[in-house]
Write a protein that holds these residues in place. Structure first.
Motif, short mmCIF file in Angstrom:
data_model
loop_
_atom_site.label_atom_id
_atom_site.label_comp_id
_atom_site.label_asym_id
_atom_site.label_seq_id
_atom_site.Cartn_x
_atom_site.Cartn_y
_atom_site.Cartn_z
N UNK A 1 -11.10 -7.89 7.18
CA UNK A 1 -11.68 -9.07 6.57
C UNK A 1 -10.56 -9.94 6.02
N UNK A 2 -10.37 -11.11 6.63
CA UNK A 2 -9.23 -11.96 6.26
C UNK A 2 -9.65 -13.30 5.65
N UNK A 3 -10.94 -13.65 5.73
CA UNK A 3 -11.32 -14.96 5.23
C UNK A 3 -12.77 -15.07 4.86
N UNK A 4 -13.09 -16.15 4.14
CA UNK A 4 -14.47 -16.55 3.85
C UNK A 4 -14.63 -18.01 4.23
N UNK A 5 -15.86 -18.37 4.55
CA UNK A 5 -16.15 -19.75 4.94
C UNK A 5 -17.51 -20.17 4.40
N UNK A 6 -17.63 -21.44 4.08
CA UNK A 6 -18.92 -22.01 3.72
C UNK A 6 -18.93 -23.49 4.05
N UNK A 7 -19.93 -23.95 4.80
CA UNK A 7 -19.99 -25.35 5.21
C UNK A 7 -21.13 -26.04 4.48
N UNK A 8 -20.81 -26.97 3.59
CA UNK A 8 -21.81 -27.69 2.82
C UNK A 8 -22.26 -28.94 3.57
N UNK A 9 -23.08 -28.74 4.59
CA UNK A 9 -23.51 -29.84 5.47
C UNK A 9 -24.26 -30.92 4.71
N UNK A 10 -24.99 -30.55 3.68
CA UNK A 10 -25.78 -31.52 2.92
C UNK A 10 -24.89 -32.49 2.14
N UNK A 11 -23.61 -32.16 2.00
CA UNK A 11 -22.65 -33.06 1.37
C UNK A 11 -21.75 -33.69 2.42
N UNK A 12 -21.23 -32.86 3.31
CA UNK A 12 -20.24 -33.33 4.29
C UNK A 12 -20.85 -34.15 5.41
N UNK A 13 -22.13 -33.92 5.73
CA UNK A 13 -22.69 -34.53 6.93
C UNK A 13 -23.87 -35.44 6.71
N UNK A 14 -24.10 -35.91 5.48
CA UNK A 14 -25.23 -36.78 5.19
C UNK A 14 -24.74 -38.06 4.54
N UNK A 15 -25.06 -39.19 5.15
CA UNK A 15 -24.63 -40.48 4.62
C UNK A 15 -25.26 -40.78 3.27
N UNK A 16 -24.52 -41.51 2.43
CA UNK A 16 -25.00 -41.75 1.06
C UNK A 16 -24.75 -43.18 0.59
N UNK A 17 -24.64 -44.12 1.53
CA UNK A 17 -24.32 -45.49 1.17
C UNK A 17 -25.57 -46.31 0.91
N UNK A 18 -25.52 -47.15 -0.12
CA UNK A 18 -26.61 -48.09 -0.38
C UNK A 18 -27.55 -47.65 -1.48
N UNK B 1 -20.31 -41.99 10.11
CA UNK B 1 -19.64 -42.20 8.83
C UNK B 1 -19.72 -43.64 8.32
N UNK B 2 -20.37 -44.51 9.08
CA UNK B 2 -20.59 -45.86 8.56
C UNK B 2 -21.53 -45.84 7.37
N UNK B 3 -22.26 -44.76 7.20
CA UNK B 3 -23.24 -44.67 6.13
C UNK B 3 -22.75 -43.93 4.91
N UNK B 4 -21.44 -43.81 4.73
CA UNK B 4 -20.89 -43.11 3.56
C UNK B 4 -20.31 -44.11 2.57
N UNK B 5 -20.53 -43.84 1.29
CA UNK B 5 -20.10 -44.77 0.25
C UNK B 5 -18.65 -44.59 -0.15
#
Length: 406
Positions: A197-214, A283-287
């Motif tokens: 066991x050499x690593x851990x991973x976690x992907x926060x898609x709800x932050x990294x992959x959801x636009x938040x502009x406007x 990514x046009x939809x990110x603030x």
């Protein structure tokens, strides 16, 4: 040799009326369809991502690129380290020339697992993703411990957000969510012969992959802030417990859209990102950031069914995800073009309308941007690498090298 990515002093893409005609002029001798990568825009994106990561190393997500020449160029920049692959066969291929490749998703490819287990060098360069003992059982069934190299593994923690009102927010990945679940699985992995066991991973898609502009995205921004705080606490505790059990080499998190918040998590040692290099429509939809449109593609006008409509050949390169207009590529040059509601973007033809359509002639070209990043590479054998007003090179995609991994 990888081409150099020097941060440009100017941002010419901010003036579309000059930017797109320049790309069109530089590629005027090439017949569409073709893809374009701007060296200046790619360099700007690569350096901007480093600035946003604030010193946390970035592991390049190959799924969002799928062009080895681009991967090599980015990895030559200080601050980028290692590759996050999306399948094991791809990882084995990349590991021929790269010594740190983590497979971002569990693999059940028996032939690829057998190849990994039989090769000491590949086994030292490639790390498998696991979230269940069933993944270890499968490896053991293919290559018994006594007959294989030691297999490096990374434990994935579910990084979604669970809210009493919203329910599950994020993608469905690992079943390991609670701190105790991560510690229990880590302990079981450490006890298994033939694995490390050499690593851990976690992907926060709800932050990294959801636009938040406007203004309409106030609730999304609030959710993302709450999710980042919850995850920072939970992931930090999980990593601390697992570190008591195993000597972790890395803890991977985040994505292009969450570089800042993931950097703020002290338990994370590296951030996975790749989409921001190409700067797709998503990514046009990110603030909080705005990447340059480094990758685009061009199609030819082949019909004029009416004076108000021009039809381009092809164009229906639809992005994955929930179906809808938000997954369609967008015609960006000439400006002011839009699809016909009843036809939209099609596999063999895409009629466009708008004021600019009246002036398009048979043989003219229309530039598009894709919604996703790496998915564009699946439609092309190569990209034209453009620098300034000239074609610097032609670089093959995975498809152009005869590779289709998923």
């Amino acid at each position: 040799m990888p081409f150099p990515l020097v941060s440009p002093s100017e941002r010419p893409w901010r003036a579309p009326a000059e930017w797109w005609p320049r790309l069109a002029a530089a590629t005027g001798g090439v017949e569409p369809p073709y893809g374009v990568i701007s060296v200046e825009a790619l360099a700007a994106n690569a350096h901007d991502m480093l600035a946003r990561a604030q010193g946390t190393p970035i592991r390049v997500a190959s799924k969002s690129v799928r062009v080895r020449g681009v991967l090599d160029a980015v990895l030559a920049l200080p601050g980028y380290r290692g590759i996050l692959a999306y399948t094991l066969p791809e990882a084995l291929w990349l590991a021929e020339t790269h010594d740190d490749v983590v497979v971002g998703y569990p693999s059940v490819d028996r032939l690829a697992i057998a190849q990994l287990a039989a090769d000491e060098q590949l086994a030292s360069r490639v790390t498998l993703m696991v979230d269940s003992l069933a993944h270890l059982d499968l490896v053991d069934s293919i290559a018994p411990t006594s007959q294989r190299a030691e297999i490096r593994v990374c434990l994935e923690l579910d990084s979604s957000y669970r809210n009493p009102v919203l329910g599950h927010v994020g993608v469905r990945r690992s079943p390991v969510y609670e701190v105790a679940e991560a510690a229990s699985l880590a302990a079981a992995i450490v006890k298994r012969p033939g694995f490390r066991l050499v690593g851990m991973m976690g992907y926060e898609a709800q932050i990294a992959g959801v636009g938040n502009q406007g203004l309409s995205k106030v609730a999304i921004r609030a959710m993302q802030k709450a999710s980042a705080a919850e995850l920072r606490e939970r992931r930090g505790a999980a990593v601390a417990e697992v570190r008591k059990i195993a000597d972790l080499e890395f803890v991977n998190g985040g994505g292009t859209g969450s570089l800042e918040s993931t950097h703020a998590d002290d338990s994370v040692t590296e951030i996975a990102a790749g989409s921001g290099l190409f700067g797709p429509l998503l990514f046009d939809g990110y603030a909080h950031f705005q990447p340059a449109p480094a990758a685009s593609f061009a199609m030819s006008v082949v019909r004029r069914p009416t004076a108000e409509i021009a039809t381009v050949l092809g164009g229906g390169w639809i992005a994955s995800g929930p179906p809808g207009q938000g997954r369609l590529p967008r015609p960006v040059w000439p400006e002011g073009l839009g699809y016909l509601p009843r036809e939209e973007a099609g596999e063999v033809q895409s009629p466009v309308q708008g004021a600019a359509a009246r002036d398009l002639k048979i043989g003219d070209r229309v530039f598009f941007r894709h919604v996703k990043a790496g998915e564009l590479s699946e439609h092309l054998n190569e990209f034209l690498l453009v620098e300034g007003d000239r074609i610097l090179d032609r670089i093959p995609t995975y498809r152009g090298e005869g590779k289709a991994f998923l």
